[in-house]
Design an enzyme around this catalytic site. Structure first.
Site, PDB file in Angstrom:
ATOM      1  N   HIS A   6      -2.810   8.270   0.131  1.00 56.02           N
ATOM      2  CA  HIS A   6      -3.956   7.976  -0.727  1.00 56.02           C
ATOM      3  C   HIS A   6      -4.809   9.246  -0.839  1.00 56.02           C
ATOM      4  O   HIS A   6      -4.884  10.042   0.106  1.00 56.02           O
ATOM      5  CB  HIS A   6      -4.852   6.905  -0.089  1.00 56.02           C
ATOM      6  CG  HIS A   6      -4.246   5.534  -0.038  1.00 56.02           C
ATOM      7  ND1 HIS A   6      -3.065   5.179  -0.642  1.00 56.02           N
ATOM      8  CD2 HIS A   6      -4.726   4.387   0.552  1.00 56.02           C
ATOM      9  CE1 HIS A   6      -2.825   3.891  -0.420  1.00 56.02           C
ATOM     10  NE2 HIS A   6      -3.807   3.395   0.304  1.00 56.02           N
ATOM     11  N   CYS A  58      -6.837   1.358   4.785  1.00 54.78           N
ATOM     12  CA  CYS A  58      -6.251   2.698   4.624  1.00 54.78           C
ATOM     13  C   CYS A  58      -7.143   3.659   3.834  1.00 54.78           C
ATOM     14  O   CYS A  58      -7.260   4.838   4.182  1.00 54.78           O
ATOM     15  CB  CYS A  58      -4.874   2.587   3.974  1.00 54.78           C
ATOM     16  SG  CYS A  58      -4.780   1.369   2.658  1.00 54.78           S
TER      17      CYS A  58
HETATM   18  N1  LIG Z   1       0.575  -0.445   3.543  1.00 54.04           N
HETATM   19  C1  LIG Z   1      -0.520   0.182   3.918  1.00 54.04           C
HETATM   20  O1  LIG Z   1      -0.803   1.344   3.556  1.00 54.04           O
HETATM   21  C2  LIG Z   1      -1.495  -0.508   4.794  1.00 54.04           C
HETATM   22  C3  LIG Z   1      -2.566   0.221   5.269  1.00 54.04           C
HETATM   23  C4  LIG Z   1      -3.510  -0.394   6.075  1.00 54.04           C
HETATM   24  C5  LIG Z   1      -3.345  -1.714   6.383  1.00 54.04           C
HETATM   25  N2  LIG Z   1      -2.298  -2.420   5.923  1.00 54.04           N
HETATM   26  C6  LIG Z   1      -2.176  -3.810   6.321  1.00 54.04           C
HETATM   27  O2  LIG Z   1      -1.065  -3.913   7.222  1.00 54.04           O
HETATM   28  C7  LIG Z   1      -0.456  -5.193   7.063  1.00 54.04           C
HETATM   29  C8  LIG Z   1       1.036  -5.002   6.734  1.00 54.04           C
HETATM   30  O3  LIG Z   1       1.146  -4.306   5.508  1.00 54.04           O
HETATM   31  P1  LIG Z   1       2.533  -3.752   4.966  1.00 54.04           P
HETATM   32  O4  LIG Z   1       2.160  -2.823   3.873  1.00 54.04           O
HETATM   33  O5  LIG Z   1       3.385  -3.262   6.063  1.00 54.04           O
HETATM   34  O6  LIG Z   1       3.203  -5.094   4.336  1.00 54.04           O
HETATM   35  P2  LIG Z   1       4.729  -5.439   4.070  1.00 54.04           P
HETATM   36  O7  LIG Z   1       5.534  -4.222   3.843  1.00 54.04           O
HETATM   37  O8  LIG Z   1       4.714  -6.474   3.012  1.00 54.04           O
HETATM   38  O9  LIG Z   1       5.231  -6.119   5.454  1.00 54.04           O
HETATM   39  C9  LIG Z   1       4.722  -7.346   5.905  1.00 54.04           C
HETATM   40  C10 LIG Z   1       5.287  -7.668   7.271  1.00 54.04           C
HETATM   41  O10 LIG Z   1       4.695  -8.898   7.736  1.00 54.04           O
HETATM   42  C11 LIG Z   1       5.738  -9.762   8.140  1.00 54.04           C
HETATM   43  N3  LIG Z   1       5.407 -11.169   7.957  1.00 54.04           N
HETATM   44  C12 LIG Z   1       5.223 -11.850   6.806  1.00 54.04           C
HETATM   45  N4  LIG Z   1       4.988 -13.148   7.052  1.00 54.04           N
HETATM   46  C13 LIG Z   1       5.021 -13.289   8.392  1.00 54.04           C
HETATM   47  C14 LIG Z   1       4.878 -14.395   9.272  1.00 54.04           C
HETATM   48  N5  LIG Z   1       4.625 -15.625   8.818  1.00 54.04           N
HETATM   49  N6  LIG Z   1       4.985 -14.179  10.606  1.00 54.04           N
HETATM   50  C15 LIG Z   1       5.233 -12.936  11.081  1.00 54.04           C
HETATM   51  N7  LIG Z   1       5.396 -11.858  10.296  1.00 54.04           N
HETATM   52  C16 LIG Z   1       5.297 -12.028   8.963  1.00 54.04           C
HETATM   53  C17 LIG Z   1       6.910  -9.393   7.266  1.00 54.04           C
HETATM   54  O11 LIG Z   1       8.103  -9.877   7.862  1.00 54.04           O
HETATM   55  P3  LIG Z   1       9.364 -10.330   6.954  1.00 54.04           P
HETATM   56  O12 LIG Z   1      10.110  -9.052   6.678  1.00 54.04           O
HETATM   57  O13 LIG Z   1      10.098 -11.236   7.875  1.00 54.04           O
HETATM   58  O14 LIG Z   1       8.846 -10.997   5.734  1.00 54.04           O
HETATM   59  C18 LIG Z   1       6.796  -7.876   7.278  1.00 54.04           C
HETATM   60  O15 LIG Z   1       7.343  -7.360   8.467  1.00 54.04           O
HETATM   61  C19 LIG Z   1      -1.241  -5.924   5.963  1.00 54.04           C
HETATM   62  O16 LIG Z   1      -2.254  -6.702   6.573  1.00 54.04           O
HETATM   63  C20 LIG Z   1      -1.871  -4.780   5.196  1.00 54.04           C
HETATM   64  O17 LIG Z   1      -3.052  -5.162   4.533  1.00 54.04           O
HETATM   65  C21 LIG Z   1      -1.346  -1.855   5.136  1.00 54.04           C
END
Ligand SMILES: NC(=O)c1ccc[n+]([C@@H]2O[C@H](COP(=O)([O-])OP(=O)(O)OC[C@H]3O[C@@H](n4cnc5c(N)ncnc54)[C@H](OP(=O)(O)O)[C@@H]3O)[C@@H](O)[C@H]2O)c1
Length: 351
Positions: free
Chosen positions: A253, A140
């Site tokens: 950000h 991001c």
């Molecule tokens: N947040 C940002 O600004 C941002 C920006 C760029 C990239 N990212 C990347 O995008 C990804 C998601 O980030 P996020 O911020 O959305 O995280 P988050 O809010 O913690 O959400 C994580 C998601 O992954 C799912 N998950 C966890 N364990 C899993 C499994 N074993 N099998 C399938 N699904 C699973 C969770 O499902 P449950 O609800 O069932 O646990 C939830 O839907 C990460 O790799 C992060 O580094 C995030």
């Protein structure tokens, strides 16, 4: 009707789409943006961990049941957006490919794999032509920084850059947003502040620590900004130094950038380059207090660029400031724009 008994608009040009991590911070924005963009859906299949299987998510006025993300869950899908963690993605993205499903991944699992295109559609769309079933979307903070830096690189030829980031808690995920909110509530109520996600209290604080520290003293986030910028810009030797800081802001950000260029620069030339670039919006009228802030650039498709001035410490240097939504251009929006670009370029989704 599809397997969820929900009627989407189905035409020859509609797609069966999965979202891995549909219950998370990025997944929820993906769902909202697919609707806002009227993405041509034949089916939407929300996937998450076993914990969320059976839960319903809203899609417009419909409810769709979340399924557990297993290898079999990709059967019949054309495309899956991955918004789960790196370890989950490393296992499941190859499973999606085995089922003929394109994986567009938001995690860092495959970004530096030489066989995986790392794409910002406004910058390097041609990299999409060489995909083998997985396409990575950048970190991001990298996405937001490059929305400002790429048009300046095109105008003046980038030589080196210094990034100082001001990263919102939604960049960590849904748990971190909840932690900041509960710290605010505890502070107001005079209770001890709960702390689980970050090593320090984030309310009323700044944490210069995003991702693990490496042997060189840089954090993973700082190293990603350097490596990913080099790959996306096609400049493998580009000199970049980043300092990444978590701030108590919920969305968007910001990055302070100091950059040195090959050719002479001017503030007016920089403003024109930014204004002409589709991913950026010029917000640079200091006399009227107009400059980008994270609040103004939350839930906006373009990143705001302002405070453009000649850098006093670099030759042919510019100093500037950019704010952009980490969950949109930094994640969900870039992934959807990547799919839209592939469709627009007539590229096959299947590897
Ligand atoms: N947040 C940002 O600004 C941002 C920006 C760029 C990239 N990212 C990347 O995008 C990804 C998601 O980030 P996020 O911020 O959305 O995280 P988050 O809010 O913690 O959400 C994580 C998601 O992954 C799912 N998950 C966890 N364990 C899993 C499994 N074993 N099998 C399938 N699904 C699973 C969770 O499902 P449950 O609800 O069932 O646990 C939830 O839907 C990460 O790799 C992060 O580094 C995030």
């Amino acid at each position: 009707m599809n397997r969820f008994n929900i009627s989407f608009t189905v035409s020859n040009k509609s797609y069966r789409v999965g979202i891995v991590g549909a219950t998370g911070a990025v997944g929820q924005e993906l769902i909202a943006l697919l609707q806002a963009h009227s993405f041509p859906l034949a089916e939407l299949r929300p996937l998450a961990s076993a914990r969320s299987a059976g839960r319903s998510i809203d899609f417009g006025n419909k409810k769709i049941v979340v399924q557990e993300a297993t290898g079999e869950a990709f059967a019949g899908l054309d495309l899956a957006f991955f918004a789960a963690g790196t370890s989950v993605t490393k296992v499941l993205a190859p499973e999606a490919v085995k089922h003929g499903c394109l994986a567009i991944d938001k995690s860092s699992a495959f970004r530096m794999d030489p066989h995986v295109p790392l794409v910002i559609p406004e910058i390097n769309p041609d990299a999409l032509r060489s995909h083998r079933g997985i396409i990575a979307s950048p970190n991001c903070s990298t996405s937001v920084a490059l929305m400002a830096l790429y048009p300046l690189h095109r105008a003046f030829g980038l030589k080196r850059a210094f990034f100082s980031t001001y990263q919102s808690v939604s960049g960590t995920g849904a748990d971190a947003v909840a932690e900041l909110e509960s710290q605010v509530q505890a502070y107001v109520a005079g209770r001890p502040l709960p702390r689980e996600v970050y090593p320090h209290q984030i309310f009323q604080n700044l944490i210069p620590h995003i991702d693990a520290f490496g042997a060189d003293g840089y954090t993973g986030e700082e190293t990603k900004m350097r490596a990913e910028s080099r790959k996306i810009l096609g400049l493998p030797d580009l000199k970049i130094s980043a300092t990444c800081v978590r701030v108590p802001v919920v969305h968007a950000h910001s990055v302070s950038i100091n950059a040195e260029f090959e050719r002479p620069v001017s503030v007016e030339g920089a403003r024109q380059a930014i204004a002409a670039f589709p991913g950026a919006e010029l917000a640079d009228e200091p006399a009227k207090n107009i400059y980008p802030t994270p609040l103004d650039y939350s839930r906006k498709e373009r990143c705001g660029v302002g405070r453009i001035r000649l850098d006093t410490a670099l030759d042919n240097g510019l100093a500037l400031w950019v704010s952009g939504d980490n969950l949109w251009k930094g994640a969900a929006l870039n992934a959807i724009q990547t799919a839209e670009k592939m469709i627009g370029m007539g590229l096959p989704l299947k590897a």
